[in-house]
Design a protein around this motif. Sequence first.
Motif, PDB file in Angstrom:
ATOM      1  N   SER A 140       4.667   7.491  -3.341  1.00 49.68           N
ATOM      2  CA  SER A 140       5.232   7.630  -4.684  1.00 49.68           C
ATOM      3  C   SER A 140       6.753   7.680  -4.621  1.00 49.68           C
ATOM      4  CB  SER A 140       4.699   8.904  -5.358  1.00 49.68           C
ATOM      5  OG  SER A 140       3.301   8.819  -5.546  1.00 49.68           O
ATOM      6  N   LEU A 141       7.390   6.786  -5.365  1.00 48.98           N
ATOM      7  CA  LEU A 141       8.837   6.741  -5.478  1.00 48.98           C
ATOM      8  C   LEU A 141       9.231   7.084  -6.914  1.00 48.98           C
ATOM      9  CD1 LEU A 141       9.371   3.370  -3.583  1.00 48.98           C
ATOM     10  CD2 LEU A 141       9.562   5.670  -2.634  1.00 48.98           C
ATOM     11  N   PRO A 142      10.482   7.417  -7.163  1.00 45.84           N
ATOM     12  CA  PRO A 142      10.896   7.756  -8.527  1.00 45.84           C
ATOM     13  C   PRO A 142      10.639   6.638  -9.539  1.00 45.84           C
ATOM     14  CG  PRO A 142      12.576   8.424  -6.953  1.00 45.84           C
ATOM     15  CD  PRO A 142      11.590   7.620  -6.197  1.00 45.84           C
ATOM     16  N   ASP A 143      10.689   5.387  -9.040  1.00 44.42           N
ATOM     17  CA  ASP A 143      10.575   4.261  -9.969  1.00 44.42           C
ATOM     18  C   ASP A 143       9.459   3.279  -9.622  1.00 44.42           C
ATOM     19  OD1 ASP A 143      11.759   3.413  -7.669  1.00 44.42           O
ATOM     20  OD2 ASP A 143      13.715   3.019  -8.553  1.00 44.42           O
ATOM     21  N   ASP A 144       8.587   3.649  -8.708  1.00 46.82           N
ATOM     22  CA  ASP A 144       7.482   2.755  -8.355  1.00 46.82           C
ATOM     23  C   ASP A 144       6.421   3.533  -7.598  1.00 46.82           C
ATOM     24  OD1 ASP A 144       6.038   0.367  -8.193  1.00 46.82           O
ATOM     25  OD2 ASP A 144       7.781  -0.785  -7.526  1.00 46.82           O
ATOM     26  N   ASN A 145       5.235   2.955  -7.525  1.00 48.01           N
ATOM     27  CA  ASN A 145       4.160   3.505  -6.706  1.00 48.01           C
ATOM     28  C   ASN A 145       3.701   2.426  -5.739  1.00 48.01           C
ATOM     29  OD1 ASN A 145       3.854   6.159  -7.826  1.00 48.01           O
ATOM     30  ND2 ASN A 145       2.952   5.210  -9.640  1.00 48.01           N
ATOM     31  N   ASN A 146       3.778   2.721  -4.460  1.00 54.43           N
ATOM     32  CA  ASN A 146       3.362   1.756  -3.449  1.00 54.43           C
ATOM     33  C   ASN A 146       1.995   2.148  -2.910  1.00 54.43           C
ATOM     34  OD1 ASN A 146       5.885   0.709  -3.839  1.00 54.43           O
ATOM     35  ND2 ASN A 146       6.663   1.140  -1.790  1.00 54.43           N
ATOM     36  N   LEU A 147       1.020   1.293  -3.139  1.00 57.95           N
ATOM     37  CA  LEU A 147      -0.318   1.525  -2.613  1.00 57.95           C
ATOM     38  C   LEU A 147      -0.423   0.841  -1.255  1.00 57.95           C
ATOM     39  CD1 LEU A 147      -2.472   0.852  -5.815  1.00 57.95           C
ATOM     40  CD2 LEU A 147      -1.469   3.014  -5.026  1.00 57.95           C
ATOM     41  N   ILE A 148      -0.656   1.623  -0.224  1.00 53.18           N
ATOM     42  CA  ILE A 148      -0.832   1.094   1.130  1.00 53.18           C
ATOM     43  C   ILE A 148      -2.326   1.148   1.423  1.00 53.18           C
ATOM     44  CG2 ILE A 148      -0.178   1.312   3.548  1.00 53.18           C
ATOM     45  CD1 ILE A 148       2.258   2.955   2.598  1.00 53.18           C
ATOM     46  N   ILE A 149      -2.946  -0.023   1.538  1.00 52.52           N
ATOM     47  CA  ILE A 149      -4.401  -0.091   1.588  1.00 52.52           C
ATOM     48  C   ILE A 149      -4.854  -0.811   2.861  1.00 52.52           C
ATOM     49  CG2 ILE A 149      -6.479  -0.926   0.417  1.00 52.52           C
ATOM     50  CD1 ILE A 149      -4.916  -0.719  -2.224  1.00 52.52           C
ATOM     51  N   HIS A 150      -5.653  -0.119   3.653  1.00 51.40           N
ATOM     52  CA  HIS A 150      -6.183  -0.683   4.892  1.00 51.40           C
ATOM     53  C   HIS A 150      -7.321  -1.648   4.589  1.00 51.40           C
ATOM     54  CE1 HIS A 150      -7.746  -1.121   8.887  1.00 51.40           C
ATOM     55  NE2 HIS A 150      -8.833  -0.416   8.642  1.00 51.40           N
ATOM     56  N   VAL A 151      -7.303  -2.791   5.277  1.00 53.56           N
ATOM     57  CA  VAL A 151      -8.415  -3.744   5.194  1.00 53.56           C
ATOM     58  C   VAL A 151      -9.004  -3.893   6.597  1.00 53.56           C
ATOM     59  CG1 VAL A 151      -7.737  -5.004   3.129  1.00 53.56           C
ATOM     60  CG2 VAL A 151      -6.708  -5.635   5.325  1.00 53.56           C
ATOM     61  N   HIS A 155      -7.025  -9.747  10.107  1.00 53.27           N
ATOM     62  CA  HIS A 155      -6.139 -10.347  11.108  1.00 53.27           C
ATOM     63  C   HIS A 155      -6.235  -9.549  12.408  1.00 53.27           C
ATOM     64  CE1 HIS A 155      -2.569 -11.995  12.983  1.00 53.27           C
ATOM     65  NE2 HIS A 155      -1.934 -10.845  12.932  1.00 53.27           N
ATOM     66  N   THR A 156      -6.265  -8.224  12.291  1.00 50.33           N
ATOM     67  CA  THR A 156      -6.501  -7.291  13.392  1.00 50.33           C
ATOM     68  C   THR A 156      -7.387  -6.180  12.857  1.00 50.33           C
ATOM     69  OG1 THR A 156      -4.629  -5.812  12.918  1.00 50.33           O
ATOM     70  CG2 THR A 156      -4.162  -7.774  14.262  1.00 50.33           C
ATOM     71  N   ASP A 157      -7.499  -5.081  13.612  1.00 49.67           N
ATOM     72  CA  ASP A 157      -8.253  -3.926  13.110  1.00 49.67           C
ATOM     73  C   ASP A 157      -7.324  -2.875  12.489  1.00 49.67           C
ATOM     74  OD1 ASP A 157      -7.007  -2.840  15.325  1.00 49.67           O
ATOM     75  OD2 ASP A 157      -8.845  -2.432  16.439  1.00 49.67           O
ATOM     76  N   GLY A 158      -6.038  -3.215  12.344  1.00 48.86           N
ATOM     77  CA  GLY A 158      -5.094  -2.238  11.807  1.00 48.86           C
ATOM     78  C   GLY A 158      -4.278  -2.738  10.629  1.00 48.86           C
ATOM     79  N   ASP A 159      -4.788  -3.754   9.923  1.00 48.80           N
ATOM     80  CA  ASP A 159      -4.025  -4.359   8.826  1.00 48.80           C
ATOM     81  C   ASP A 159      -3.995  -3.480   7.583  1.00 48.80           C
ATOM     82  OD1 ASP A 159      -3.633  -6.992  10.115  1.00 48.80           O
ATOM     83  OD2 ASP A 159      -5.808  -7.117   9.925  1.00 48.80           O
ATOM     84  N   SER A 160      -2.841  -3.482   6.930  1.00 51.57           N
ATOM     85  CA  SER A 160      -2.698  -2.864   5.611  1.00 51.57           C
ATOM     86  C   SER A 160      -1.903  -3.813   4.725  1.00 51.57           C
ATOM     87  CB  SER A 160      -1.957  -1.528   5.692  1.00 51.57           C
ATOM     88  OG  SER A 160      -2.665  -0.585   6.477  1.00 51.57           O
ATOM     89  N   PHE A 161      -2.240  -3.852   3.446  1.00 53.59           N
ATOM     90  CA  PHE A 161      -1.379  -4.541   2.500  1.00 53.59           C
ATOM     91  C   PHE A 161      -0.710  -3.499   1.619  1.00 53.59           C
ATOM     92  CE2 PHE A 161      -5.393  -4.369   0.101  1.00 53.59           C
ATOM     93  CZ  PHE A 161      -4.999  -4.116  -1.210  1.00 53.59           C
ATOM     94  N   ILE A 162       0.469  -3.837   1.104  1.00 53.46           N
ATOM     95  CA  ILE A 162       1.258  -2.892   0.321  1.00 53.46           C
ATOM     96  C   ILE A 162       1.482  -3.488  -1.062  1.00 53.46           C
ATOM     97  CG2 ILE A 162       3.443  -1.642   0.110  1.00 53.46           C
ATOM     98  CD1 ILE A 162       2.280  -2.900   3.518  1.00 53.46           C
ATOM     99  N   TYR A 163       0.963  -2.807  -2.069  1.00 53.66           N
ATOM    100  CA  TYR A 163       1.075  -3.279  -3.453  1.00 53.66           C
ATOM    101  C   TYR A 163       2.016  -2.360  -4.225  1.00 53.66           C
ATOM    102  CZ  TYR A 163      -0.307  -4.759  -8.178  1.00 53.66           C
ATOM    103  OH  TYR A 163      -0.314  -5.218  -9.480  1.00 53.66           O
TER     104      TYR A 163
END
Length: 292
Positions: A140-151, A155-163
Amino acid sequence: MKRYYFTILLLLLGILAVAQDRFENVEITTTKLTDRVFMLQGAGGNILIQVSENQVVMIDSQFAPLSDKIKKAIATITDLPISFLINTHHHADHTGGNKNFNSEDVTVIAHKNVFVRLEKDGKKEVFLPEKIIEEDYKLSLPDDNNLIIHVHNAHTDGDSFIYMTKSNVVHMGDVFFNGRYPYIDIASGGSITGYINAQEKILSTINEETKIVPGHGALASYEDLASYIPMLKDLKNQIEKALTNGKSREEVEKDKRITKVYDKNGFGEGFISSEKIRTTIYDSLLLEAKSK
């Protein structure tokens, strides 16, 4: 004996010189996605820079020899300090610069398998994530919310995408190679089925206006991703049928008909050739079948 060691020294110096030359002419280009979000491209994985009210979020760090160039590019965007460095996965073209950006004021964030693999590779503490995620995490940032989601096992067993939900920008890491066949690192837990599932999960998370930053390649759109998934499904289905019909790995590797439609559009001209994607999917499906 002295001549032997002298020869080894010359070889090592030669390898070092080649490595330095590899990055000498690399230019870091900056693309403005929103007033606060910027994509940096150089050599290796795409970087995102997100400027918040009093801090900066950096996603991936490319190769270490490029860090000074990357810092200069960031300085043209903002003079605010980096507070968070997020790694989408463990590969060196995404984490190599960690040591040059990490400090007491920076928190490195990544999935636990990124930590495990970097540590196993002998990386020092300065490379390693300090905030380790298991599945999903909201920054959580003052002006945005970044969702870090593991898939899982994509590609590997440690991938995350950031929305970035308010900016409506997503960094997919190497779960997307825009316009090229993907690199699926089977040895690091990647799989064709997991790759497809991951892309479908991301597509269902974002919306048609989302700007998509792939791990490699140009900025992409919702439609670019939506059309990429059917291609992977088609390749998977064709190679599954080949396996069922008793085709060997060599036969699949040589069968240009499998990827013909996509080869015409240049998908085999990247890091992963047409032959390589056919054998990668074959190996992945064979491994999946044995694990059932």
